[in-house]
Design a protein around this motif. Structure first.
Motif, PDB file in Angstrom:
ATOM      1  N   GLU A 339      12.540  48.639  11.955  1.00  0.00           N
ATOM      2  CA  GLU A 339      11.802  49.055  13.068  1.00  0.00           C
ATOM      3  C   GLU A 339      12.501  49.124  14.643  1.00  0.00           C
ATOM      4  O   GLU A 339      13.676  48.492  14.395  1.00  0.00           O
ATOM      5  CB  GLU A 339      10.436  48.463  13.394  1.00  0.00           C
ATOM      6  N   LEU A 340      12.048  49.567  15.731  1.00  0.00           N
ATOM      7  CA  LEU A 340      12.863  49.726  16.955  1.00  0.00           C
ATOM      8  C   LEU A 340      13.360  48.179  17.369  1.00  0.00           C
ATOM      9  O   LEU A 340      14.337  47.968  17.714  1.00  0.00           O
ATOM     10  CB  LEU A 340      12.006  49.824  17.910  1.00  0.00           C
ATOM     11  N   SER A 341      12.404  47.198  16.950  1.00  0.00           N
ATOM     12  CA  SER A 341      12.765  45.694  17.223  1.00  0.00           C
ATOM     13  C   SER A 341      13.898  45.135  16.595  1.00  0.00           C
ATOM     14  O   SER A 341      14.901  44.379  16.877  1.00  0.00           O
ATOM     15  CB  SER A 341      11.642  44.722  17.159  1.00  0.00           C
ATOM     16  N   ASP A 342      14.045  45.725  15.194  1.00  0.00           N
ATOM     17  CA  ASP A 342      15.071  45.241  14.394  1.00  0.00           C
ATOM     18  C   ASP A 342      16.480  45.974  14.966  1.00  0.00           C
ATOM     19  O   ASP A 342      17.432  45.346  14.860  1.00  0.00           O
ATOM     20  CB  ASP A 342      14.885  45.906  12.885  1.00  0.00           C
ATOM     21  N   ALA A 343      16.176  47.221  15.178  1.00  0.00           N
ATOM     22  CA  ALA A 343      17.465  48.088  15.781  1.00  0.00           C
ATOM     23  C   ALA A 343      17.944  47.350  16.956  1.00  0.00           C
ATOM     24  O   ALA A 343      19.271  47.135  16.992  1.00  0.00           O
ATOM     25  CB  ALA A 343      17.088  49.426  16.069  1.00  0.00           C
ATOM     26  N   ASN A 402      16.307  40.371   4.612  1.00  0.00           N
ATOM     27  CA  ASN A 402      16.057  38.823   4.548  1.00  0.00           C
ATOM     28  C   ASN A 402      14.961  38.542   5.417  1.00  0.00           C
ATOM     29  O   ASN A 402      14.460  37.403   5.605  1.00  0.00           O
ATOM     30  CB  ASN A 402      17.208  37.622   4.437  1.00  0.00           C
ATOM     31  N   GLY A 403      14.794  39.461   6.530  1.00  0.00           N
ATOM     32  CA  GLY A 403      13.859  39.157   7.401  1.00  0.00           C
ATOM     33  C   GLY A 403      14.322  38.487   8.703  1.00  0.00           C
ATOM     34  O   GLY A 403      13.636  38.046   9.436  1.00  0.00           O
ATOM     35  N   TYR A 404      15.570  38.114   8.577  1.00  0.00           N
ATOM     36  CA  TYR A 404      16.049  37.452   9.559  1.00  0.00           C
ATOM     37  C   TYR A 404      15.928  37.721  11.113  1.00  0.00           C
ATOM     38  O   TYR A 404      15.296  36.932  12.160  1.00  0.00           O
ATOM     39  CB  TYR A 404      17.619  37.149   9.581  1.00  0.00           C
ATOM     40  N   TYR A 405      15.856  39.151  11.282  1.00  0.00           N
ATOM     41  CA  TYR A 405      15.775  39.428  12.730  1.00  0.00           C
ATOM     42  C   TYR A 405      14.147  39.597  13.141  1.00  0.00           C
ATOM     43  O   TYR A 405      14.030  39.939  14.388  1.00  0.00           O
ATOM     44  CB  TYR A 405      16.202  41.075  12.842  1.00  0.00           C
TER      45      TYR A 405
END
Length: 413
Positions: A339-343, A402-405
């Protein structure tokens, strides 16, 4: 709704973080090439976002030509539009050399690439004409289309069957209006790195009557045996009616050009309002561009080095399981799911913790749920730069998976 309120709503909660890149680069003063290692917010970064494909930005011969021309003429000359007092033998020489290089009878200099493409489209067609264009055309093409008062049909990206169907529709309309058909595509699509199917589009002329305009901003200087462009690479130079190239990529400069027959280029000279009423390109830039073009033609090792870096980078990324889409040029997109937050977190992580600076692309340029990290190789990158980037991308991809972000949006080491 108040216009400012509307803009604030559009920007959303991340609006406060969307001011360019949260800093600026400090460029080293070197005697040789501009290295892809630069100071960003006081820290050295490896940069994959430079418009400097062939490494000409700080080439000693280019720097000397720029310096000598600036000392002789200053930045003011020529002081006028080219139709009035702003023409020079250097402007005409550059046009002639560009035309010969890309395989066309004549060329016309343009002050800017984006504005140039918008104006070319606006000038070439009228309300009786029909435009057929690729669905993933660059924003400058889309803005040019918005000025068109006639019909326009879009075909699926690089889909020749779809292009054929739209040409059939356009042909029916032009038989009634008495107009013509202009098909617009790109030599290399800057986001995906895919080459436009120029050869196959040219072959459609066997069945339809139309003209082809190609935006080859990313192909000029990088594609083809001599670097003349994607139309050279696909062996269809004669089939391209209007060829557009920019100086902002391989030439590391400002401005652009359009090449075609003498009749068409002269028509553009006297009818492109954005050029007719604009001051000519400054003399130091024109003279500097002549030197850049000379080096582009005389030093094929620059293009060879660019492709070595691009090929090694792309091969390494694919071997590590990264999705590069359909690129068949030096443009290197890396597609991730997020998603944008990940980016935002990924780019921040790369810049702050790995000292790697690259461009990020998100919706609406690409579909929702996808992230694109776009890497632009240059002839001044090294194989060590490539290895460092491969290692960093592997670590970042693992963090994303792993969902770190999700929990560490802006974590720094």
């Amino acid at each position: 709704m108040d216009i400012f309120d509307k803009i604030a709503k559009h920007m959303g909660p991340l609006g406060q973080h969307q001011k360019w890149s949260h800093g600026y680069f400090s460029f080293p003063k070197l005697e040789g090439e501009i290295a892809p290692h630069m100071q960003f917010k006081g820290k050295e970064h490896l940069v994959w976002s430079l418009n400097n494909y062939l490494g000409l930005a700080n080439h000693p011969e280019v720097r000397k030509a720029d310096e000598d021309a600036a000392a002789q003429y200053g930045m003011a000359y020529p002081m006028g539009a080219r139709m009035m007092s702003g023409n020079s033998k250097f402007h005409e020489q550059l046009e002639q050399e560009l035309a010969a290089f890309v395989g066309k009878p004549d060329a016309f200099l343009l002050n800017y690439g984006y504005q140039g493409m918008v104006s070319i489209i606006d000038t070439l067609v009228d309300r009786n004409d029909v435009i057929v264009y690729d669905a993933e055309s660059h924003a400058c093409i889309i803005d040019g289309l918005r000025l068109h008062m006639g019909k326009r049909f879009v075909y699926k990206h690089n889909d020749i069957d779809s292009a054929r169907k739209q040409l059939e529709r356009a042909t029916k309309l032009t038989k009634e209006s008495g107009g013509g058909i202009l098909l617009i595509t790109e030599g290399v699509f800057g986001m995906s790195g895919a080459q436009g199917k120029l050869k196959e589009i040219v072959d459609l002329k066997n069945d339809f009557e139309f003209r082809i305009l190609v935006d080859d901003a990313h192909g000029f200087g990088t594609m083809g045996k001599t670097g003349a462009g994607t139309h050279e690479a696909q062996d269809c130079i004669d089939g391209i009616d209007v060829y557009f190239g920019t100086f902002a990529k391989s030439m590391a400069g400002i401005g652009a050009f359009v090449a075609s027959t003498e009749e068409i280029t002269n028509f553009l000279r006297y009818n492109m309002r954005s050029q007719t009423f604009a001051k000519a390109l400054p003399m130091p830039m024109v003279i500097g561009l002549l030197k850049r073009l000379e080096l582009l033609k005389s030093k094929p090792e620059l293009k060879d080095k660019l492709w070595e870096i691009a090929t090694t980078l792309q091969k390494g990324l694919r071997e590590r399981g990264f999705d590069l889409g359909v690129t068949n040029s030096v443009v290197t997109p890396v597609f991730l799911k997020g998603e944008l937050s990940d980016a935002t977190a990924i780019t921040f992580d790369l810049r702050e913790n790995y000292s790697i600076f690259c461009s990020i692309v998100v919706y609406p340029v690409i579909p929702k749920g996808m992230i694109e990290l776009r890497l632009i190789p240059t002839a001044v990158h090294t194989l060590e730069d490539v290895q460092r980037t491969l290692d960093a991308f592997s670590e970042v991809a693992e963090k994303l998976e792993n969902g770190y972000y999700k929990e560490n949006l802006f974590a720094t080491a």
